[in-house]
Design a protein around this motif. Structure first.
Motif, PDB file in Angstrom:
ATOM      1  N   GLN B  75       0.835  -1.208   0.000  1.00 43.55           N
ATOM      2  CA  GLN B  75       0.000   0.000   0.000  1.00 43.55           C
ATOM      3  C   GLN B  75       0.870   1.258   0.000  1.00 43.55           C
ATOM      4  N   LEU B  76       1.962   1.231   0.761  1.00 45.29           N
ATOM      5  CA  LEU B  76       2.889   2.371   0.740  1.00 45.29           C
ATOM      6  C   LEU B  76       3.532   2.519  -0.634  1.00 45.29           C
ATOM      7  N   PHE B  77       3.839   1.392  -1.259  1.00 47.91           N
ATOM      8  CA  PHE B  77       4.491   1.402  -2.571  1.00 47.91           C
ATOM      9  C   PHE B  77       3.543   1.958  -3.641  1.00 47.91           C
ATOM     10  N   PHE B  78       2.277   1.544  -3.567  1.00 48.76           N
ATOM     11  CA  PHE B  78       1.277   2.027  -4.524  1.00 48.76           C
ATOM     12  C   PHE B  78       0.729   3.415  -4.136  1.00 48.76           C
ATOM     13  N   ARG B  79       1.101   3.909  -2.959  1.00 48.78           N
ATOM     14  CA  ARG B  79       0.578   5.173  -2.433  1.00 48.78           C
ATOM     15  C   ARG B  79      -0.949   5.138  -2.402  1.00 48.78           C
ATOM     16  N   THR B  80      -1.459   4.117  -1.743  1.00 47.94           N
ATOM     17  CA  THR B  80      -2.910   3.985  -1.658  1.00 47.94           C
ATOM     18  C   THR B  80      -3.315   3.446  -0.301  1.00 47.94           C
ATOM     19  N   LYS B  81      -4.512   3.825   0.117  1.00 50.76           N
ATOM     20  CA  LYS B  81      -5.110   3.205   1.302  1.00 50.76           C
ATOM     21  C   LYS B  81      -6.068   2.100   0.894  1.00 50.76           C
ATOM     22  N   ASN B  82      -6.270   1.951  -0.421  1.00 54.10           N
ATOM     23  CA  ASN B  82      -7.151   0.884  -0.890  1.00 54.10           C
ATOM     24  C   ASN B  82      -6.446  -0.463  -0.810  1.00 54.10           C
ATOM     25  N   GLN B  83      -7.217  -1.520  -1.046  1.00 57.79           N
ATOM     26  CA  GLN B  83      -6.643  -2.863  -1.039  1.00 57.79           C
ATOM     27  C   GLN B  83      -5.747  -3.078  -2.258  1.00 57.79           C
ATOM     28  N   VAL B  84      -4.654  -3.801  -2.038  1.00 60.88           N
ATOM     29  CA  VAL B  84      -3.795  -4.248  -3.137  1.00 60.88           C
ATOM     30  C   VAL B  84      -3.818  -5.784  -3.124  1.00 60.88           C
ATOM     31  N   MET B  85      -4.346  -6.359  -4.196  1.00 57.96           N
ATOM     32  CA  MET B  85      -4.439  -7.821  -4.285  1.00 57.96           C
ATOM     33  C   MET B  85      -3.137  -8.405  -4.828  1.00 57.96           C
ATOM     34  N   ALA B 200       9.685   3.321 -10.193  1.00 60.08           N
ATOM     35  CA  ALA B 200      10.685   4.093 -10.943  1.00 60.08           C
ATOM     36  C   ALA B 200      10.183   5.525 -11.122  1.00 60.08           C
ATOM     37  N   ALA B 201       8.935   5.649 -11.563  1.00 60.21           N
ATOM     38  CA  ALA B 201       8.354   6.974 -11.806  1.00 60.21           C
ATOM     39  C   ALA B 201       7.466   7.377 -10.634  1.00 60.21           C
ATOM     40  N   PRO B 202       7.449   8.651 -10.265  1.00 62.51           N
ATOM     41  CA  PRO B 202       6.501   9.107  -9.250  1.00 62.51           C
ATOM     42  C   PRO B 202       5.092   8.692  -9.649  1.00 62.51           C
ATOM     43  N   PHE B 203       4.379   8.119  -8.712  1.00 58.33           N
ATOM     44  CA  PHE B 203       3.031   7.625  -9.008  1.00 58.33           C
ATOM     45  C   PHE B 203       2.203   7.710  -7.744  1.00 58.33           C
ATOM     46  N   GLU B 204       1.069   8.413  -7.832  1.00 58.05           N
ATOM     47  CA  GLU B 204       0.222   8.644  -6.660  1.00 58.05           C
ATOM     48  C   GLU B 204      -1.164   8.076  -6.913  1.00 58.05           C
ATOM     49  N   THR B 205      -1.342   6.828  -6.590  1.00 56.47           N
ATOM     50  CA  THR B 205      -2.625   6.175  -6.860  1.00 56.47           C
ATOM     51  C   THR B 205      -3.785   6.952  -6.255  1.00 56.47           C
ATOM     52  N   ASP B 206      -3.719   7.261  -4.969  1.00 51.17           N
ATOM     53  CA  ASP B 206      -4.853   7.921  -4.315  1.00 51.17           C
ATOM     54  C   ASP B 206      -4.926   9.410  -4.657  1.00 51.17           C
ATOM     55  N   ALA B 207      -3.804  10.101  -4.606  1.00 51.74           N
ATOM     56  CA  ALA B 207      -3.831  11.549  -4.839  1.00 51.74           C
ATOM     57  C   ALA B 207      -4.294  11.863  -6.259  1.00 51.74           C
ATOM     58  N   ASP B 211      -7.978   4.560 -10.694  1.00 52.61           N
ATOM     59  CA  ASP B 211      -8.959   3.582 -10.215  1.00 52.61           C
ATOM     60  C   ASP B 211      -8.369   2.193 -10.020  1.00 52.61           C
ATOM     61  N   VAL B 212      -7.671   1.704 -11.038  1.00 54.20           N
ATOM     62  CA  VAL B 212      -7.093   0.361 -10.946  1.00 54.20           C
ATOM     63  C   VAL B 212      -5.653   0.431 -11.446  1.00 54.20           C
ATOM     64  N   ALA B 228       1.978 -10.855  -9.074  1.00 54.95           N
ATOM     65  CA  ALA B 228       1.360  -9.699  -9.720  1.00 54.95           C
ATOM     66  C   ALA B 228       0.437  -9.043  -8.710  1.00 54.95           C
ATOM     67  N   PHE B 229       0.307  -7.728  -8.824  1.00 56.11           N
ATOM     68  CA  PHE B 229      -0.445  -6.947  -7.842  1.00 56.11           C
ATOM     69  C   PHE B 229      -1.488  -6.082  -8.549  1.00 56.11           C
ATOM     70  N   VAL B 230      -2.639  -5.926  -7.910  1.00 52.83           N
ATOM     71  CA  VAL B 230      -3.680  -5.058  -8.449  1.00 52.83           C
ATOM     72  C   VAL B 230      -4.265  -4.226  -7.313  1.00 52.83           C
ATOM     73  N   ALA B 231      -4.140  -2.901  -7.427  1.00 46.98           N
ATOM     74  CA  ALA B 231      -4.774  -1.986  -6.473  1.00 46.98           C
ATOM     75  C   ALA B 231      -6.082  -1.507  -7.092  1.00 46.98           C
ATOM     76  N   ILE B 232      -7.119  -1.444  -6.268  1.00 53.02           N
ATOM     77  CA  ILE B 232      -8.439  -1.079  -6.815  1.00 53.02           C
ATOM     78  C   ILE B 232      -9.163  -0.146  -5.843  1.00 53.02           C
ATOM     79  N   ASN B 233      -9.806   0.912  -6.392  1.00 54.24           N
ATOM     80  CA  ASN B 233     -10.581   1.827  -5.536  1.00 54.24           C
ATOM     81  C   ASN B 233     -12.071   1.492  -5.623  1.00 54.24           C
ATOM     82  N   GLN B 234     -12.898   2.300  -4.970  1.00 57.12           N
ATOM     83  CA  GLN B 234     -14.322   1.969  -4.896  1.00 57.12           C
ATOM     84  C   GLN B 234     -14.982   1.990  -6.279  1.00 57.12           C
ATOM     85  N   ALA B 235     -14.573   2.932  -7.138  1.00 55.32           N
ATOM     86  CA  ALA B 235     -15.154   2.982  -8.485  1.00 55.32           C
ATOM     87  C   ALA B 235     -14.811   1.701  -9.254  1.00 55.32           C
TER      88      ALA B 235
END
Lengths: 413, 413
Positions: B75-85, B200-207, B211-212, B228-235
């Motif tokens: 979650q820290l890596f993806f910069r998200t509070k959502n679930q990362v599968m 490698a590149a700045p990436f802010e999933t939540d900010a 969505d995915v 493999a990892f998948v982060a997903i938000n409510q939408a």
């Protein structure tokens, strides 16, 4: 002590990779850990070490040679001259691959199940809009081959049957040789989930004519989870050609093309490199022992385990078709089998398995799969004696081990 | 020498795990091997060592604690509070999972592609009977965000857009922040293949409200391929609920349920245990460095690489939107880029990458992704000078390295 402080620095913030569990017992925290489950199974040190080498790129002659050797070893393991596809996935992915690659929406299939994992075929079929007729044997008993014959006769439109070699949830071994014959007589093909059975039970893909056989790496292959394998014959390939369900990552067409089109076998996507390097090493060890010797060893270990369990007055859950990979045991009267599991794990550092689905709490399962020999069974049964003692069942300590030793002496293990 | 023969036994049948390749050059066969490709990437020794510990069972408090820590780190890596599968799969499986979980047969989608891997979205969509409108930028150039806006305006029925953060085949970085804004303005959701770009590149999933987002383990994560990892938000979850394409192994419903329903996160199927243990360790190292520092390091290494390449008179293939993960370079006039690759590998033990798809033979790609620092770039450019010399291009030896050192001094690397 010098002015700089003690020569031996205090270690702070040290994190043990396997922290002692939060059990309530009081004992030294030096607890040796053992895996005696029907997967994941123990990994030989030589195989573990392979994963500690620097990674190599998959598009190099070095890796291609490793993949080719692993592939050759897989064919020997599956007893087939057909292609064996390797996917970065665990076993359930291989099961889904078979539904996606071999069926079409609306098609009728027969699922011949003997438990929790057999039933998974029907669940996957549902997700793919495939009509699965589910025949489920009584849990603890093997699939009745005559029932399969009867059902195929009643449903001549069924062209494919999905079944299980070793039903891990109940510890039952099914008769795939006979099932294959019956399925072929009905003009259908057979797909066998051999995830936990391959490498434990004698299995002859080509000699029995089994059309599609799948397995997973953390069982008889003695490596970590993360690889799944599918062997397919010409009849399977023909069914694949007409099957309309969607697939891409698990596409047999793409995987077979990459295995065969160039001089060296390859994969459509980046393979799980470190696991394949471990696979090659594990298959070398297995083939040094020889498949027949591997099967004989599993049969003897299973026999010794059953003898030990019965000598302690416990009842086998699958007495009529017991698996060579694991032994399922009915729990002691009035004791949730979860407590037996937990005591094994927290007090003695041994991971066994509990009951699944409708057998949760009712049975426990002792593994003897993969990298296991006589010493493992001695330990497993001796600790079982102590666990039983702890949960309040009266046992003569040593009586189970005695029965194990007698079998091991007779079997030269 | 004793009667038993020499004290030092002759080693026969010794198999080196990385046999020297069958190159034609004459030199000592002590050839150090390096990975400088945009995946698989080098693995720190501490992370390699984690795979050499005995395997532990996944249904234990010990593994659950490891998986929980890995999850938190993801979650820290993806910069998200959502679930990362997390799936046992490589990146293509995660791409397929997005199509299977987020679309329905017959649905119209927009694929915004900048190369080989972007186009894969359209291939997978086809396998799932999804109508993909493919917008492909000129190779070597980023996706034109205004073109995406225009196409979404023209196709108001498109409710989901598939694109790529870092196009590994061309070395182009796309502007996901702006693309997300445009896609959301059109009332659609965005799915980003961030397989080779994340870390490698700045990436802010939540900010940024992406969505995915999906990624794979053998890139910025500094571990072997196989996760493999998948982060997903409510939408994304809402779209998943109405999407009718079939899925089982990659089912987001099942994965999210297991991540959230109990006190400790879990997986529906056996996880790739050894890779997850390595992931936890690698994420510890990454977060000790800090994501901002990781991004800054990659930007500086990419800048140094480009300076070195240009100082040698070579042309960048993607000058306008260059990737921080890899640098793609147009080959020397008249020289197939495959020869440059092969010379790197066979003469100097370095795996770089060649051109893919329509750029095969025309470009080569220098990786600086994951576990890479200034020393790697010095080596990469120095060896490039020597490779160029060998393929007959006149270069001033040391001139590329000089340019690299200047950047590294300025960037403190």
């Amino acid at each position: 002590m010098s002015k700089r402080g003690p020569l031996r620095p205090k270690i702070t913030g040290f994190q043990h990779p396997f922290p002692p569990s939060a059990g309530t017992f009081k004992r030294s925290n030096m607890l040796k850990k053992y895996i005696m489950a029907p997967g994941p199974t123990p990994i030989p040190a030589e195989v573990l070490a392979e994963a500690s080498f620097p990674i190599i790129h998959h598009r190099t002659p070095q890796f291609q040679a490793i993949f080719k050797a692993a592939n050759d070893g897989l064919q020997l393991f599956f007893r087939t001259k057909n292609q064996v596809m390797t996917f970065a996935s665990v076993g359930t992915g291989a099961m889904e691959s078979a539904i996606a690659n071999l069926t079409s929406p609306g098609e009728k299939i027969l699922v011949a199940s003997s438990g929790h994992f057999g039933n998974r075929w029907a669940e996957i079929a549902k997700a793919y809009s495939v009509q699965a007729e589910l025949y489920e044997s009584e849990w603890g008993y093997a699939i009745d081959v005559e029932e399969v014959r009867k059902r195929l006769k009643a449903s001549p439109d069924v062209k494919i049957v999905f079944t299980t070699l070793n039903e891990t949830s109940t510890g039952v071994l099914n008769d795939i040789q006979t099932l294959t014959k019956i399925v072929h007589e009905a003009g259908a093909i057979i797909v066998v989930d051999a995830i936990s059975g391959l490498g434990a039970a004698p299995f002859e893909t080509d000699a029995w004519g089994v059309d599609v056989v799948l397995s997973g790496s953390q069982k008889g292959f003695m490596i970590p989870p993360g690889l799944a394998f599918v062997a397919i014959n010409q009849a399977g390939i023909e069914k694949n050609k007409v099957a309309k369900n969607p697939r891409f990552y698990f596409s047999y067409e793409k995987a077979l093309k990459k295995l065969t089109e160039e001089k060296m076998p390859d994969t459509p996507w980046t393979p799980a490199i470190s696991l394949i390097i471990q696979l090659k090493k594990a298959l070398e060890l297995i083939h040094q022992e020889g498949m027949e010797a591997v099967w004989k060893r599993h049969a003897a270990l299973a026999k010794a385990t059953r003898a030990g369990v019965e000598a302690l007055g416990l009842k086998l859950f699958a007495p009529t078709a017991p698996s060579p990979a694991l032994t399922s045991v009915i729990t002691v009267d009035g004791v949730d089998s979860g407590l037996i599991n937990k005591t094994f794990r927290d007090t003695y550092g041994i991971s066994i398995a509990g009951g699944q689905g409708k057998q949760k709490g009712k049975i426990f399962r002792l593994g003897h799969l993969g990298y296991a020999d006589g010493s493992d069974i001695i330990l497993e049964i001796a600790r079982l004696e102590m666990v039983l003692h702890k949960v309040g069942k009266k046992v003569v300590l040593g009586s189970g081990v005695k029965a194990v030793e007698e079998i091991l002496l007779a079997e030269n293990l």
